[in-house]
Design a protein around this motif. Sequence first.
Motif, mmCIF file in Angstrom:
data_model
loop_
_atom_site.group_PDB
_atom_site.id
_atom_site.type_symbol
_atom_site.label_atom_id
_atom_site.label_comp_id
_atom_site.label_asym_id
_atom_site.label_seq_id
_atom_site.Cartn_x
_atom_site.Cartn_y
_atom_site.Cartn_z
ATOM 1 N N PRO A 28 55.563 43.714 47.297
ATOM 2 C CA PRO A 28 54.688 43.525 48.458
ATOM 3 C C PRO A 28 53.213 43.582 48.044
ATOM 4 O O PRO A 28 52.817 44.438 47.244
ATOM 5 N N LEU A 29 52.407 42.684 48.586
ATOM 6 C CA LEU A 29 50.976 42.634 48.247
ATOM 7 C C LEU A 29 50.239 43.925 48.585
ATOM 8 O O LEU A 29 49.265 44.280 47.929
ATOM 9 N N HIS A 30 50.708 44.642 49.598
ATOM 10 C CA HIS A 30 50.017 45.856 50.038
ATOM 11 C C HIS A 30 50.467 47.111 49.276
ATOM 12 O O HIS A 30 49.981 48.202 49.557
ATOM 13 N N GLN A 31 51.375 46.951 48.320
ATOM 14 C CA GLN A 31 51.849 48.091 47.535
ATOM 15 C C GLN A 31 50.857 48.431 46.435
ATOM 16 O O GLN A 31 50.243 47.545 45.846
ATOM 17 N N LYS A 32 50.723 49.717 46.151
ATOM 18 C CA LYS A 32 49.852 50.136 45.052
ATOM 19 C C LYS A 32 50.456 49.689 43.721
ATOM 20 O O LYS A 32 51.667 49.732 43.527
ATOM 21 N N ILE A 33 49.598 49.295 42.813
ATOM 22 C CA ILE A 33 50.017 48.811 41.497
ATOM 23 C C ILE A 33 50.778 49.885 40.732
ATOM 24 O O ILE A 33 51.722 49.593 40.004
ATOM 25 N N LYS A 34 50.411 51.148 40.941
ATOM 26 C CA LYS A 34 51.054 52.233 40.193
ATOM 27 C C LYS A 34 52.563 52.296 40.422
ATOM 28 O O LYS A 34 53.307 52.730 39.548
ATOM 29 N N ILE A 35 53.037 51.822 41.565
ATOM 30 C CA ILE A 35 54.476 51.866 41.860
ATOM 31 C C ILE A 35 55.256 51.005 40.874
ATOM 32 O O ILE A 35 56.257 51.440 40.301
ATOM 33 N N VAL A 36 54.805 49.781 40.635
ATOM 34 C CA VAL A 36 55.511 48.906 39.690
ATOM 35 C C VAL A 36 55.340 49.422 38.257
ATOM 36 O O VAL A 36 56.249 49.295 37.442
ATOM 37 N N ASN A 62 42.744 49.173 38.431
ATOM 38 C CA ASN A 62 42.981 50.507 38.964
ATOM 39 C C ASN A 62 44.384 50.573 39.569
ATOM 40 O O ASN A 62 44.640 49.928 40.588
ATOM 41 N N PRO A 63 45.282 51.368 38.985
ATOM 42 C CA PRO A 63 46.651 51.463 39.500
ATOM 43 C C PRO A 63 46.735 52.038 40.913
ATOM 44 O O PRO A 63 47.735 51.873 41.588
ATOM 45 N N GLU A 64 45.686 52.718 41.352
ATOM 46 C CA GLU A 64 45.676 53.293 42.699
ATOM 47 C C GLU A 64 45.368 52.248 43.758
ATOM 48 O O GLU A 64 45.500 52.499 44.949
ATOM 49 N N SER A 65 44.948 51.059 43.343
ATOM 50 C CA SER A 65 44.643 49.990 44.297
ATOM 51 C C SER A 65 45.881 49.122 44.500
ATOM 52 O O SER A 65 46.848 49.196 43.749
ATOM 53 N N THR A 66 45.832 48.287 45.525
ATOM 54 C CA THR A 66 46.951 47.390 45.810
ATOM 55 C C THR A 66 46.716 46.050 45.116
ATOM 56 O O THR A 66 45.608 45.758 44.660
ATOM 57 N N PHE A 67 47.758 45.233 45.096
ATOM 58 C CA PHE A 67 47.623 43.893 44.525
ATOM 59 C C PHE A 67 46.624 43.082 45.350
ATOM 60 O O PHE A 67 45.791 42.372 44.809
ATOM 61 N N LEU A 68 46.703 43.221 46.666
ATOM 62 C CA LEU A 68 45.814 42.477 47.550
ATOM 63 C C LEU A 68 44.352 42.893 47.353
ATOM 64 O O LEU A 68 43.461 42.050 47.334
ATOM 65 N N GLU A 69 44.107 44.187 47.172
ATOM 66 C CA GLU A 69 42.742 44.675 46.945
ATOM 67 C C GLU A 69 42.132 44.080 45.682
ATOM 68 O O GLU A 69 40.919 43.983 45.562
ATOM 69 N N ASN A 71 42.782 41.029 44.741
ATOM 70 C CA ASN A 71 42.860 39.576 44.944
ATOM 71 C C ASN A 71 43.935 38.918 44.095
ATOM 72 O O ASN A 71 43.817 37.762 43.710
ATOM 73 N N PHE A 72 45.007 39.677 43.776
ATOM 74 C CA PHE A 72 46.169 39.115 43.100
ATOM 75 C C PHE A 72 47.099 38.630 44.202
ATOM 76 O O PHE A 72 47.563 39.420 45.016
ATOM 77 N N THR A 73 47.383 37.342 44.228
ATOM 78 C CA THR A 73 48.176 36.827 45.341
ATOM 79 C C THR A 73 49.338 35.930 44.931
ATOM 80 O O THR A 73 50.110 35.526 45.789
ATOM 81 N N GLU A 74 49.476 35.591 43.660
ATOM 82 C CA GLU A 74 50.557 34.685 43.286
ATOM 83 C C GLU A 74 51.476 35.291 42.231
ATOM 84 O O GLU A 74 52.462 35.914 42.556
#
Length: 89
Positions: A28-36, A62-69, A71-74
Amino acid sequence: MKDQENFIKVSVVTTSGSYPGEDFVEIPLHQKIKIVLQKAAKELNIVSTDKWKAKVNGNVINPESTFLENNFTEEITIDYGPIEGGGGI
């Protein structure tokens, strides 16, 4: 069926291997990067990632940010590994 606009395809590459193998995982785009990153470390049996950095296209993220934050979208590949030591004499 998943709404493709709300997900990103992600691959994590480490010195211990890649997660999820040879393909991408949908996140999910709104998930924090650290989860993956945590899932990758667990799947690849990496004991400690305390001093590791995550990079996309050579840029530290920053792993604490989301993919959407970010601008990773694809589709992205995250290089995840130990902080490089600064050599020199």
